[in-house]
Design a protein around this motif. Sequence first.
Motif, PDB file in Angstrom:
ATOM      1  N   UNK A 148      46.814  38.513  47.674  1.00 44.92           N
ATOM      2  CA  UNK A 148      47.171  40.216  47.068  1.00 44.92           C
ATOM      3  C   UNK A 148      46.988  41.791  47.715  1.00 44.92           C
ATOM      4  N   UNK A 149      45.473  41.823  48.376  1.00 44.56           N
ATOM      5  CA  UNK A 149      45.468  42.692  48.659  1.00 44.56           C
ATOM      6  C   UNK A 149      45.100  42.968  50.295  1.00 44.56           C
ATOM      7  N   UNK A 150      44.978  41.219  51.394  1.00 42.77           N
ATOM      8  CA  UNK A 150      45.112  41.311  52.389  1.00 42.77           C
ATOM      9  C   UNK A 150      43.281  41.052  51.998  1.00 42.77           C
ATOM     10  N   UNK A 151      42.692  40.672  53.963  1.00 44.79           N
ATOM     11  CA  UNK A 151      41.769  40.168  54.073  1.00 44.79           C
ATOM     12  C   UNK A 151      40.272  41.356  53.874  1.00 44.79           C
ATOM     13  N   UNK A 152      40.745  42.309  54.302  1.00 45.94           N
ATOM     14  CA  UNK A 152      40.116  43.756  54.726  1.00 45.94           C
ATOM     15  C   UNK A 152      38.909  44.335  53.167  1.00 45.94           C
ATOM     16  N   UNK A 168      43.767  52.852  40.671  1.00 45.44           N
ATOM     17  CA  UNK A 168      42.905  52.488  42.054  1.00 45.44           C
ATOM     18  C   UNK A 168      43.282  50.844  42.162  1.00 45.44           C
ATOM     19  N   UNK A 169      44.043  50.309  41.403  1.00 45.09           N
ATOM     20  CA  UNK A 169      43.656  48.594  41.944  1.00 45.09           C
ATOM     21  C   UNK A 169      45.336  48.487  42.338  1.00 45.09           C
ATOM     22  N   UNK A 170      46.521  49.429  41.668  1.00 45.52           N
ATOM     23  CA  UNK A 170      47.873  49.944  41.319  1.00 45.52           C
ATOM     24  C   UNK A 170      47.759  50.150  43.225  1.00 45.52           C
ATOM     25  N   UNK A 171      46.931  50.845  43.614  1.00 45.31           N
ATOM     26  CA  UNK A 171      47.265  51.605  44.788  1.00 45.31           C
ATOM     27  C   UNK A 171      46.991  50.593  46.138  1.00 45.31           C
ATOM     28  N   UNK A 175      47.367  44.919  41.419  1.00 45.41           N
ATOM     29  CA  UNK A 175      47.829  44.855  40.276  1.00 45.41           C
ATOM     30  C   UNK A 175      49.495  45.501  40.417  1.00 45.41           C
ATOM     31  N   UNK A 176      50.155  45.297  39.464  1.00 44.89           N
ATOM     32  CA  UNK A 176      51.874  45.877  40.440  1.00 44.89           C
ATOM     33  C   UNK A 176      51.626  47.337  40.008  1.00 44.89           C
TER      34      UNK A 176
END
Length: 246
Positions: A148-152, A168-171, A175-176
């Motif tokens: 979802x967000x990338x490894x880092x 912040x989650x959407x950024x 979340x979508x």
Amino acid sequence: MTDAQVLRSQAGRVVTLTLNRPDKLNALTAGVLRELRVHLAAIAKDDGVGCVVLAGAGRSFCAGHDLEALAGGNALDSRYEEAETIDLLEALPQPTIGRLQGHCLTGGLELALGCDLLVAASNVKIGDTHAKWGLVPVWGLSVRLPERVGMATAKRLMFSCEILDGAAAAAIGLVDESVAEAELDARIGRIAAQVAANSSQSHRINKTLLHAGRNTSREKALRYERDMPFGQPSDSAERLAAVKVK
């Protein structure tokens, strides 16, 4: 009044499954996931369902694993029962939308990540706190979170146990979408209606192609798609015939 820990309701072709332990912020137990599994198995065979919304009763989506149940042994039928339930959610032929409000923490986040789309209230509290409790994920977080967000970013969230709000989650793509809590149901309703209006057979094939492409090389995935292993959906001709040329 019902003793069911997961409620099912349906409006048109949209089914809503609601975790129903609001006094415990819908914390997960083996029993809750067992009930959810029964619903998922039935929905997977139901051609009358075009979209599934996963929600939580009361003020939270899911505060995570019920730590009291975890400490007491949690009465599992098998070691992998809980993780496999989230696998079933992810593999559901119909598109799924997670409705996130209040708390969406740790095991609750793992459950949410089994959904195709995530829409959160702006005031949601979402994050992974396994390390805070001296625990490690076993329900798929170490795989689905970096997808979802990338490894880092996944490392940062897992190591820091940072709790994010909806914006912040959407950024970071966790979340979508994030909307005001008062607008959450209306926004999810619009998305679900759009999804359900489209071909369920197309959705089934598209989800299968997307999942298959994740587990092979790009070249093989491209060839697999163009070979059309599932053919065209049977409702294709009917839908195309209904098109009006403007």
